[in-house]
Design a protein around this motif. Sequence first.
Motif, short mmCIF file in Angstrom:
data_model
loop_
_atom_site.label_atom_id
_atom_site.label_comp_id
_atom_site.label_asym_id
_atom_site.label_seq_id
_atom_site.Cartn_x
_atom_site.Cartn_y
_atom_site.Cartn_z
N HIS A 72 14.70 -1.83 -2.57
CA HIS A 72 13.42 -2.06 -3.04
C HIS A 72 13.07 -3.11 -3.41
O HIS A 72 12.09 -3.32 -4.57
CB HIS A 72 12.79 -0.45 -3.30
N ASN A 73 13.79 -4.30 -2.83
CA ASN A 73 13.51 -5.90 -4.17
C ASN A 73 11.97 -5.96 -4.24
O ASN A 73 11.23 -6.70 -5.15
CB ASN A 73 14.65 -6.75 -3.84
N ARG A 74 11.14 -5.64 -2.84
CA ARG A 74 9.83 -6.46 -2.27
C ARG A 74 9.03 -4.72 -3.74
O ARG A 74 7.77 -5.52 -4.17
CB ARG A 74 9.53 -5.73 -1.16
N HIS A 75 9.47 -4.07 -4.27
CA HIS A 75 8.95 -3.36 -5.44
C HIS A 75 8.22 -4.53 -6.10
O HIS A 75 6.64 -4.61 -6.54
CB HIS A 75 9.39 -2.88 -5.75
N HIS A 106 9.20 -1.89 3.99
CA HIS A 106 7.92 -2.55 2.28
C HIS A 106 6.96 -2.26 2.37
O HIS A 106 5.95 -2.27 1.11
CB HIS A 106 8.49 -4.00 2.84
N LEU A 107 5.43 -1.95 3.17
CA LEU A 107 4.36 -2.18 3.57
C LEU A 107 3.89 -1.09 2.84
O LEU A 107 2.94 -0.30 2.36
CB LEU A 107 3.90 -2.13 4.71
N LEU A 108 4.71 0.28 3.42
CA LEU A 108 4.77 1.27 2.59
C LEU A 108 4.90 1.70 1.27
O LEU A 108 3.79 2.18 0.67
CB LEU A 108 5.18 2.71 3.47
N GLU A 109 6.09 0.94 0.79
CA GLU A 109 6.08 1.00 -0.28
C GLU A 109 5.39 -0.04 -1.09
O GLU A 109 5.32 0.44 -2.39
CB GLU A 109 7.39 0.73 -0.53
N TYR A 110 4.76 -0.58 -0.65
CA TYR A 110 3.77 -1.94 -1.72
C TYR A 110 2.04 -0.47 -1.69
O TYR A 110 1.50 -0.04 -2.81
CB TYR A 110 2.71 -2.57 -0.51
N THR A 111 2.13 0.40 -0.53
CA THR A 111 0.83 1.38 -1.16
C THR A 111 1.25 2.16 -1.73
O THR A 111 0.25 2.30 -2.18
CB THR A 111 0.57 1.77 1.12
N LEU A 112 1.82 2.51 -1.15
CA LEU A 112 2.74 3.92 -2.61
C LEU A 112 2.23 3.66 -3.67
O LEU A 112 2.07 4.39 -4.88
CB LEU A 112 3.99 4.39 -2.51
N LYS A 128 -4.65 -9.49 12.71
CA LYS A 128 -5.52 -8.82 10.87
C LYS A 128 -4.62 -10.02 9.88
O LYS A 128 -3.37 -9.96 10.59
CB LYS A 128 -5.85 -7.61 10.93
N ALA A 129 -5.97 -10.29 9.47
CA ALA A 129 -5.14 -11.53 8.16
C ALA A 129 -4.59 -10.25 7.40
O ALA A 129 -4.70 -9.46 6.63
CB ALA A 129 -6.15 -12.04 7.91
N GLY A 130 -3.75 -10.83 6.64
CA GLY A 130 -2.98 -10.00 5.55
C GLY A 130 -1.79 -8.78 5.86
O GLY A 130 -1.79 -9.17 6.75
N ARG A 131 -0.98 -8.83 5.05
CA ARG A 131 -0.98 -7.62 4.55
C ARG A 131 -0.90 -6.05 4.54
O ARG A 131 -0.80 -4.91 5.07
CB ARG A 131 0.53 -7.74 4.14
N LEU A 132 -1.96 -6.12 3.03
CA LEU A 132 -2.53 -5.31 3.10
C LEU A 132 -3.93 -5.40 2.95
O LEU A 132 -4.62 -6.24 2.59
CB LEU A 132 -2.01 -4.31 1.67
#
Length: 256
Positions: free
Chosen positions: A44-47, A101-107, A165-169
Amino acid sequence: MCSSDLLKAGRHVVCEKPLAITTAECDAMIAAAKKHGVVLSTYHNRHWDGCILEALKRIRAGAIGDIVRIEAHMGGWGKPRDWWRSSKTISGGILYDWGVHLLEYTLQLMDADIATVTGFSKRGFWADQTPYKADTNEDEGYAVIRYANGAWSTLTISAIDSNPKAGRLEITGTKGSYVMDGNTFECITHKAGETVVTKGANPPSESWRFYQNIADHLVAGEKLVITPEWARRPIHILDLAGQSAKTGATLKAKYS
């Protein structure tokens, strides 16, 4: 040789993400790592992506108040590529690639236990146009996650979205909203009855910190950041979302 074989042989293991496809696979790997006293992590380097580092800094400083809702989304309209990631059997489904990745950002942002997951999916539009036919990933996957603190998040990955939609989150708080993209951010708040929009660039990613942390953990005993238990959380959400989409039921999260 698979990861489980390496763990049983007493070797430290770093897996490519996602850690696994199912919760049961994660739990089996975690149990093997504990039994044989070895390190298990996943890449999870995107952490440490610049976008999430900036979002964490601003939101933890109170920029948008208390988080109420996080919407994670990615996709567009177009036939899936003719490669292994378009096969549900091989890849896990449309939610598993960027979705993890998006869930890892969210969490990282949502500091609370997962309570329930509800999943939805649409299949069959693109299937006949791909080599995988009926085994092609869903055209769209959608998950709603409720947390123990009363907040919720959603995840949408789509190949049939004509107006993405714009953006990732997009993070909605009690005092404002924060739109997080790969390179930029936008923070919308309020002051004296006026809406204030702050835009800026995200800092560079620090993905090197993943392997630095692995080395520091093994050599100096520093705390491991991407533990297998941490990596299990997005997989558990994706697993439950897939089961829910099939049955139509909302499912409770389970912790080992």
